[in-house]
Design an enzyme around this catalytic site. Structure first.
Site, PDB file in Angstrom:
ATOM      1  N   GLU A 136       3.452 -14.925  -0.241  1.00 55.32           N
ATOM      2  CA  GLU A 136       4.099 -13.670   0.179  1.00 55.32           C
ATOM      3  C   GLU A 136       4.021 -13.525   1.690  1.00 55.32           C
ATOM      4  O   GLU A 136       3.535 -14.417   2.378  1.00 55.32           O
ATOM      5  CB  GLU A 136       3.484 -12.469  -0.541  1.00 55.32           C
ATOM      6  CG  GLU A 136       1.985 -12.320  -0.382  1.00 55.32           C
ATOM      7  CD  GLU A 136       1.464 -11.097  -1.140  1.00 55.32           C
ATOM      8  OE1 GLU A 136       2.078 -10.023  -1.038  1.00 55.32           O
ATOM      9  OE2 GLU A 136       0.439 -11.221  -1.835  1.00 55.32           O
ATOM     10  N   ARG A 142      -2.210   1.052  -9.930  1.00 54.69           N
ATOM     11  CA  ARG A 142      -2.686  -0.039  -9.071  1.00 54.69           C
ATOM     12  C   ARG A 142      -3.942   0.388  -8.313  1.00 54.69           C
ATOM     13  O   ARG A 142      -4.874  -0.388  -8.137  1.00 54.69           O
ATOM     14  CB  ARG A 142      -1.581  -0.466  -8.105  1.00 54.69           C
ATOM     15  CG  ARG A 142      -1.955  -1.709  -7.314  1.00 54.69           C
ATOM     16  CD  ARG A 142      -0.784  -2.279  -6.554  1.00 54.69           C
ATOM     17  NE  ARG A 142      -0.324  -1.357  -5.529  1.00 54.69           N
ATOM     18  CZ  ARG A 142       0.817  -1.507  -4.870  1.00 54.69           C
ATOM     19  NH1 ARG A 142       1.615  -2.528  -5.125  1.00 54.69           N
ATOM     20  NH2 ARG A 142       1.165  -0.640  -3.945  1.00 54.69           N
ATOM     21  N   LYS A 195      -5.287  -4.170  -3.610  1.00 52.60           N
ATOM     22  CA  LYS A 195      -4.848  -3.743  -2.285  1.00 52.60           C
ATOM     23  C   LYS A 195      -6.072  -3.290  -1.500  1.00 52.60           C
ATOM     24  O   LYS A 195      -6.275  -2.100  -1.284  1.00 52.60           O
ATOM     25  CB  LYS A 195      -3.828  -2.613  -2.436  1.00 52.60           C
ATOM     26  CG  LYS A 195      -2.758  -2.643  -1.369  1.00 52.60           C
ATOM     27  CD  LYS A 195      -1.628  -1.707  -1.722  1.00 52.60           C
ATOM     28  CE  LYS A 195      -0.686  -1.543  -0.550  1.00 52.60           C
ATOM     29  NZ  LYS A 195       0.117  -2.741  -0.278  1.00 52.60           N
TER      30      LYS A 195
HETATM   31  C1  LIG Z   1       1.300  -3.379  -0.546  1.00 47.58           C
HETATM   32  C2  LIG Z   1       1.596  -4.825  -0.508  1.00 47.58           C
HETATM   33  C3  LIG Z   1       2.815  -5.359  -0.965  1.00 47.58           C
HETATM   34  C4  LIG Z   1       3.976  -4.509  -1.409  1.00 47.58           C
HETATM   35  O1  LIG Z   1       3.700  -3.685  -2.496  1.00 47.58           O
HETATM   36  P1  LIG Z   1       4.647  -2.426  -2.785  1.00 47.58           P
HETATM   37  O2  LIG Z   1       4.037  -1.787  -3.969  1.00 47.58           O
HETATM   38  O3  LIG Z   1       6.001  -2.944  -3.030  1.00 47.58           O
HETATM   39  O4  LIG Z   1       4.585  -1.568  -1.573  1.00 47.58           O
HETATM   40  C5  LIG Z   1       2.980  -6.732  -0.946  1.00 47.58           C
HETATM   41  N1  LIG Z   1       2.009  -7.552  -0.493  1.00 47.58           N
HETATM   42  C6  LIG Z   1       0.832  -7.076  -0.036  1.00 47.58           C
HETATM   43  C7  LIG Z   1      -0.189  -8.026   0.449  1.00 47.58           C
HETATM   44  C8  LIG Z   1       0.593  -5.705  -0.041  1.00 47.58           C
HETATM   45  O5  LIG Z   1      -0.576  -5.245   0.413  1.00 47.58           O
END
Ligand SMILES: *Cc1c(COP(=O)(O)O)cnc(C)c1O
Length: 366
Positions: free
Chosen positions: A242, A96, A206
């Site tokens: 989310e 990722r 991210k």
């Molecule tokens: C990091 C993140 C998540 C969760 O991802 P994980 O890999 O499960 O930690 C969900 N939503 C957003 C916006 C994120 O930045």
């Protein structure tokens, strides 16, 4: 001690070298004060040490500091029941991170280097005692309040002032110990009218800039007495997306587990992916699809959010934009509880890990 910044003494830094096409690596040892020694210090001395560990020699003015041009990962290391230490699915975070950097048009950090550096990082800090001790008491609550190593790999640009994309970025890995994520005492989630991510934007990577809106929406939610804010889609404002930093799941009356399908506005969570796999292994019906506020208000009996930091966190209710409150289970519902047991059990090594999700850093005595 929710999410405090007690950085470990050893930090990793790599810098992209455009001439060689490689990343030059370096380990920075801020001090060699062991965890036990740190705990014996006076508050004031300890703070000095911790402040020093948070001072790195990276550019003051950069695409990162000026335009939030950065991306990061959140990844956890766990003390395991057999006395060892493991990192949960680091190759997934590595992939990722690679995609985030590619999505930001900067030289991406190789996945293999990411995994190797993460493993070495935990080993070096563990040698100075920076590993939470496994506590069998945690098993009683399926590790709801258990400690873990929270690793934060991130990209920082070179010094620069005009708007642009990094050509010689840094990758830094640091870590701090964490336990439960959400503030205690607050309750339920609230839908925000803010938009976190738009189609053709950066919601699927991210990147740091996505988090400015999340910080605002989360503050507004907390000021209004809620523990979390939930985003709807940017176009129709009808479908769930989310939480501020976590994915969302609903359990419907007929037992189906539903989570919004991945599109370019949703962050592909590794916890999300793991939960879907675990639920399917259990024979549960899982659907990745659009799910509207209306459908949730009519049919959902459980709601929880997932993320590396949040783990599985039940939401006791969701209040919509008109103030209508839908109430779910108070605390963990049966489905969230079951999934929590399976996920945390594998992470902390109290149950089998048939998919080899854990990368063992320090073997236990089994
Ligand atoms: C990091 C993140 C998540 C969760 O991802 P994980 O890999 O499960 O930690 C969900 N939503 C957003 C916006 C994120 O930045």
């Amino acid at each position: 001690m929710a999410f405090s910044l007690n950085l470990y003494p050893i930090t990793y830094i790599a810098r992209y070298n455009p001439e060689s096409g490689k990343w030059d690596e370096q380990w920075i040892e801020f001090d060699n004060i062991t965890h036990d020694q740190l705990m014996e210090m006076s508050e004031e001395e300890r703070q000095k040490v911790l402040d020093n560990r948070n001072q790195m020699n990276i550019p003051t003015v950069s695409y990162t500091s000026q335009y939030a041009y950065s991306c990061f990962e959140g990844m956890k290391g766990f003390p395991t029941k057999d006395g060892g230490v493991a990192i949960f699915r680091p190759e997934e975070n590595g992939k990722r991170f690679y995609n985030s950097m590619k999505g930001m048009y900067c030289p991406p950090f190789p996945v293999e280097q990411y995994v190797n550096a993460s493993v070495e990082f935990v080993k070096r800090n563990a040698a100075l005692g920076y590993v939470p001790k496994y506590n069998p008491e945690w098993e009683k609550s399926d590790y709801a309040d258990a400690d873990s190593i929270y690793m934060r790999p991130f990209m920082n640009s070179e010094g620069a002032i005009g708007v642009g994309c990094a050509k010689q970025p840094y990758v830094i890995i640091c870590a701090t110990t964490v336990s439960a994520y959400f503030k205690k005492g607050l309750d339920g989630a609230v839908i925000t009218n803010r938009v976190r991510a738009t189609p053709n934007g950066t919601g699927f990577i991210k990147c740091a800039s996505n988090y400015v809106i999340s910080a605002l929406a989360k503050k507004e939610a907390e000021d209004a007495g809620y523990v979390e804010c939930i985003y709807l889609d940017a176009v129709e404002h009808k479908y769930f997306q989310e939480g501020s930093s976590c994915n969302i799941f609903f359990v419907l009356k007929d037992g189906t587990l539903v989570t919004p399908e991945l599109e370019d506005t949703i962050l592909p969570g590794i916890t999300r992916k793991s939960i879907i796999a675990l639920a399917r292994e259990q024979g549960m019906k899982v659907e990745e699809r659009k799910i509207s506020v209306k459908e949730v208000q009519k049919k959902a009996v459980e709601c929880f959010v997932t993320g590396t930091a949040a783990g599985i966190s039940p939401m006791t209710s969701i209040t919509d934009l008109k103030g209508k409150k839908t109430v779910f289970t108070d605390g963990f519902g049966p489905v969230a509880k079951k999934l929590q047991h399976l996920l945390k059990g594998r992470q902390y090594g109290s149950i089998e890990d048939p998919n080899n999700w854990n990368t063992v850093v320090i073997p236990g005595n089994k």
